[in-house]
Design an enzyme around this catalytic site. Structure first.
Site, PDB file in Angstrom:
ATOM      1  N   HIS A 277       0.666  -0.955  -0.155  1.00  0.00           N
ATOM      2  CA  HIS A 277      -0.456  -0.127  -0.090  1.00  0.00           C
ATOM      3  C   HIS A 277       1.290   1.298   0.014  1.00  0.00           C
ATOM      4  CE1 HIS A 277       1.246   0.023   4.385  1.00  0.00           C
ATOM      5  NE2 HIS A 277       1.017   0.835   4.170  1.00  0.00           N
TER       6      HIS A 277
ATOM      7  N   ASP B 101       0.468   4.935   2.217  1.00  0.00           N
ATOM      8  CA  ASP B 101      -0.321   5.791   3.236  1.00  0.00           C
ATOM      9  C   ASP B 101      -1.387   6.624   2.746  1.00  0.00           C
ATOM     10  OD1 ASP B 101       1.283   4.300   5.285  1.00  0.00           O
ATOM     11  OD2 ASP B 101       2.735   5.449   5.276  1.00  0.00           O
TER      12      ASP B 101
ATOM     13  N   HIS C 129       4.537   0.569   0.464  1.00  0.00           N
ATOM     14  CA  HIS C 129       5.638  -0.143   1.164  1.00  0.00           C
ATOM     15  C   HIS C 129       4.779  -1.542   1.678  1.00  0.00           C
ATOM     16  CE1 HIS C 129       3.811   2.132   3.253  1.00  0.00           C
ATOM     17  NE2 HIS C 129       3.200   1.858   3.985  1.00  0.00           N
TER      18      HIS C 129
ATOM     19  N   ARG D 152       5.325   5.490  14.447  1.00  0.00           N
ATOM     20  CA  ARG D 152       5.444   6.596  12.828  1.00  0.00           C
ATOM     21  C   ARG D 152       4.609   7.962  12.769  1.00  0.00           C
ATOM     22  NH1 ARG D 152       1.403   4.359   7.734  1.00  0.00           N
ATOM     23  NH2 ARG D 152       0.000   5.986   8.677  1.00  0.00           N
TER      24      ARG D 152
END
Ligand code: SIN
Length: 280
Positions: A100, A102, A256, A271
């Site tokens: 995907h 983000d 990623h 994150r």
């Protein structure tokens, strides 16, 4: 511009290790601009042996823009812009465990993400990245002509709408499943990077649910071809983490995948994301 740090490419496709910089310290404008240039060229930047408090990570992120907040996963109680990505030893699934980019279910998806390794399994838990410029550029001219004008439909419903794997995480709390189920935005199937002008594939298996104006069968068939093209081995790199590694990536040019190959072990990452603009 000479970069005030070293840049060591990781593969022929994408990724670079950045050395000689302590990102816990405030960055001057020249260094921030040089990092942005390195990101535009390499798409994924890896900083080893860093030691970041949450506040220092937030300050580093703010050098590149305003920070985002995930609409469907609860952020850190003290710093809502931080997403604590935690996989417990007996979790059967993991956050980010599928290819995907983000939050493409947002009208303005976050342009970049910065992930810091806090706690890792003794082995495993790597993250894979794939270069979406290279994936697009390797298509035939006929396929490029077909997909250049197309519009993809993106939604959070598969991941956060109630039955997605993120709902089954023990340590992470999803929220607003109704909103996720109803979410639907349109983005070009091929986007142009706003800083470099390069075209990139912009569909991903987690969030792209269809192609506007196509039947379900047509769109499923074409998307399957593009999903596979997007992550073919020759466009990828693999980041092996150690505690204190920071990886920054450009969601406009990469996808990623967080590999879940450490059952029985814990993995904890921190994150943040940098807000982006409407894809064109
Ligand atoms: C993510 O999808 O942002 C998580 C990546 C990771 O945990 O390696």
């Amino acid at each position: 511009m000479t970069a005030p740090f070293s840049i060591e490419p990781l593969t022929g496709a994408l990724g670079a290790e950045i050395g000689g910089i302590d990102i816990s310290q405030p960055l001057d404008d020249h260094t921030a601009a040089a990092l942005r240039a390195a990101l535009n060229e390499n798409h994924v930047l890896v900083f080893r042996d860093q030691s970041l408090t949450p506040e220092q990570q937030l300050a580093f992120g703010r050098c590149f823009g305003e920070l985002g907040q995930h609409p469907y996963v609860a952020g850190n109680a003290e710093h809502p812009e931080i997403l604590d990505i935690v996989v417990e030893p007996d979790d059967r699934t993991n956050f980010g465990g599928g290819w995907h980019s983000d939050v493409t279910f947002l009208a303005e998806p976050d342009m970049g993400s910065i992930l810091y390794a806090v706690e890792l399994p003794p082995v495993g838990g790597d993250t894979l990245f794939a270069n979406q410029h290279a994936a697009y550029e390797a298509l035939s001219d006929t396929m490029k002509e077909l997909i250049d004008p197309l519009v993809g439909i993106h939604s959070a419903k598969l991941q956060f709408g109630g039955r997605g794997y993120s709902q089954r995480s023990q340590a992470m709390t999803t929220r607003d499943a109704d909103g996720a189920r109803e979410s639907e935005v349109e983005h070009p199937v091929v986007r142009t990077h706003p800083e470099t002008g390069r075209k990139a594939l912009f569909v991903n298996r987690a969030f792209t649910i269809g192609i506007k104006g196509m039947t379900r069968t047509e769109s499923a068939g074409l998307l399957e071809i593009l999903f596979r093209q997007a992550v073919a081995e020759q466009f990828t790199c693999r980041i092996r983490w150690t505690v204190g590694t920071v990886t920054m990536w450009d969601n406009r040019s990469v996808q990623h995948y967080a590999v879940h190959d450490y059952k029985g072990q814990r993995r904890r990452m921190r994150r943040i994301t940098i807000r982006g603009d409407r894809p064109n």
